[in-house]
Design a protein around this motif. Structure first.
Motif, PDB file in Angstrom:
ATOM      1  N   CYS A   1       4.241   6.390   5.959  1.00  0.00           N
ATOM      2  CA  CYS A   1       4.504   5.451   7.056  1.00  0.00           C
ATOM      3  C   CYS A   1       3.306   5.326   7.982  1.00  0.00           C
ATOM      4  N   PHE A   2       2.801   6.457   8.450  1.00  0.00           N
ATOM      5  CA  PHE A   2       1.676   6.428   9.388  1.00  0.00           C
ATOM      6  C   PHE A   2       0.358   6.090   8.697  1.00  0.00           C
ATOM      7  N   GLU A   3       0.231   6.499   7.437  1.00  0.00           N
ATOM      8  CA  GLU A   3      -1.002   6.236   6.689  1.00  0.00           C
ATOM      9  C   GLU A   3      -1.254   4.738   6.541  1.00  0.00           C
ATOM     10  N   VAL A   4      -0.185   3.951   6.346  1.00  0.00           N
ATOM     11  CA  VAL A   4      -0.373   2.513   6.107  1.00  0.00           C
ATOM     12  C   VAL A   4      -0.333   1.692   7.386  1.00  0.00           C
ATOM     13  N   GLY A   5      -0.137   2.336   8.533  1.00  0.00           N
ATOM     14  CA  GLY A   5      -0.300   1.601   9.783  1.00  0.00           C
ATOM     15  C   GLY A   5       0.945   1.364  10.612  1.00  0.00           C
ATOM     16  N   PHE A   6       2.119   1.830  10.139  1.00  0.00           N
ATOM     17  CA  PHE A   6       3.329   1.690  10.958  1.00  0.00           C
ATOM     18  C   PHE A   6       3.353   2.783  12.019  1.00  0.00           C
ATOM     19  N   LYS A   7       3.909   2.447  13.182  1.00  0.00           N
ATOM     20  CA  LYS A   7       3.982   3.402  14.291  1.00  0.00           C
ATOM     21  C   LYS A   7       5.329   4.102  14.355  1.00  0.00           C
TER      22      LYS A   7
ATOM     23  N   GLN B   1       0.826  -1.198   0.000  1.00  0.00           N
ATOM     24  CA  GLN B   1       0.000   0.000   0.000  1.00  0.00           C
ATOM     25  C   GLN B   1       0.863   1.253   0.000  1.00  0.00           C
ATOM     26  N   ALA B   2       1.982   1.200   0.698  1.00  0.00           N
ATOM     27  CA  ALA B   2       2.906   2.341   0.715  1.00  0.00           C
ATOM     28  C   ALA B   2       3.419   2.628  -0.696  1.00  0.00           C
ATOM     29  N   LYS B   3       3.787   1.586  -1.446  1.00  0.00           N
ATOM     30  CA  LYS B   3       4.245   1.767  -2.824  1.00  0.00           C
ATOM     31  C   LYS B   3       3.177   2.465  -3.664  1.00  0.00           C
TER      32      LYS B   3
END
Length: 284
Positions: free
Chosen positions: A248-254, A231-233
């Motif tokens: 980073c934050f949009e796709v769920g990483f903290k 999704q990040a790509k």
């Protein structure tokens, strides 16, 4: 222009050229058929990126977010149908001995690269649909409907082997894993806990984890990270003003460091380098 009283499809574009400058992901409850005539384009369905060639055919159940990504200056030409599943009701019972919408129900989304003979046959059917679709009389409506049914049967033939394989080889374990994947798909940008997945499936947590790894060859969290990175790509491709931190934050990483580490592991370059390559060139 008056509405065609014999309209069959929600949308229908035949050999449409060009597209809006703003490309948006979208989903809808309608099924969709997409045929690529010419140009340079990747088609994105969920986390899949499909480099298209003229003569490629895609079927979609519509609910997975999708959109084309056009590249270069060559004319982008495609034919697109979207139609409601309840359209099945308008076919005569004798035409439903095999459900013409079954590929959309079983395979959901699939891509076919047609050989020259199949491509010629498909394009002839598309031209026939187009010829009758815009004529405002009942005879043309019936002929258009028959041509559309022929297209559905053409697609059914392409899908038969895949559908048989999927039905034959889908066991209880695979069904559980599919349910787990659907649970993850709906929540991958937020916090996902194994306890919640197990509770959703009414399974023991350790058993659910073991089944997932046996069927997919990866852990649940490896799968979640892969989904987030894919999704990040896609966000880097379509949201060029987004920073690496925002993606980073949009796709769920903290944590940015964790995102960068997972991205390089799966893609081979850092997210900064991936984003830069998109800005530096017209395509990745």
């Amino acid at each position: 222009m008056k509405t065609n009283p014999y309209r069959i499809f929600t949308e229908f574009y035949y050999q449409k050229t060009g597209m809006n400058p703003e490309i948006h992901f979208h989903s809808h409850p309608q099924y969709e058929i997409y045929y690529f005539h010419s140009g340079s384009c990747d088609y994105i369905i969920g986390d899949q990126i499909i480099p298209l060639q003229p003569g490629d055919l895609i079927i979609m159940n519509g609910m997975t977010e999708h959109c084309p990504r056009v590249k270069g200056s060559a004319p982008y030409v495609r034919t697109v149908f979207s139609f409601d599943p309840y359209l099945l009701q308008i076919f005569d019972p004798s035409m439903k001995s095999c459900n013409p919408f079954l590929p959309f129900e079983i395979l959901r989304n699939d891509h076919f690269r047609l050989n020259p003979d199949s491509r010629k046959e498909c394009e002839a059917i598309l031209e026939r649909i187009h010829r009758f679709y815009h004529q405002r009389n009942i005879v043309s409506y019936e002929r258009c409907l028959l041509a559309f049914y022929d297209l559905l049967m053409f697609i059914y033939g392409l899908c038969q082997e895949k559908m048989t394989y999927k039905q034959k080889h889908t066991n209880d374990r695979e069904r559980y894993v599919q349910q787990m994947m659907e649970f993850i798909e709906a929540r991958y940008t937020g916090d996902i806990h194994l306890d919640a997945i197990a509770a959703e499936l009414h399974m023991n947590k350790s058993h659910a984890v073991k089944i997932f790894r046996k069927v997919t060859g990866m852990t649940v969290f490896d799968y979640i990270y892969r989904r987030r990175i894919n999704q990040a790509k896609i966000l880097f491709l379509h949201k060029r003003d987004y920073t690496v931190t925002e993606v980073c934050f949009e796709v769920g990483f903290k944590h940015l460091a964790h995102f960068s580490r997972q991205f390089k592991k799966l893609v081979g370059v850092t997210p900064h380098d991936f984003r830069k390559s998109i800005h530096d060139t017209s395509s990745v």
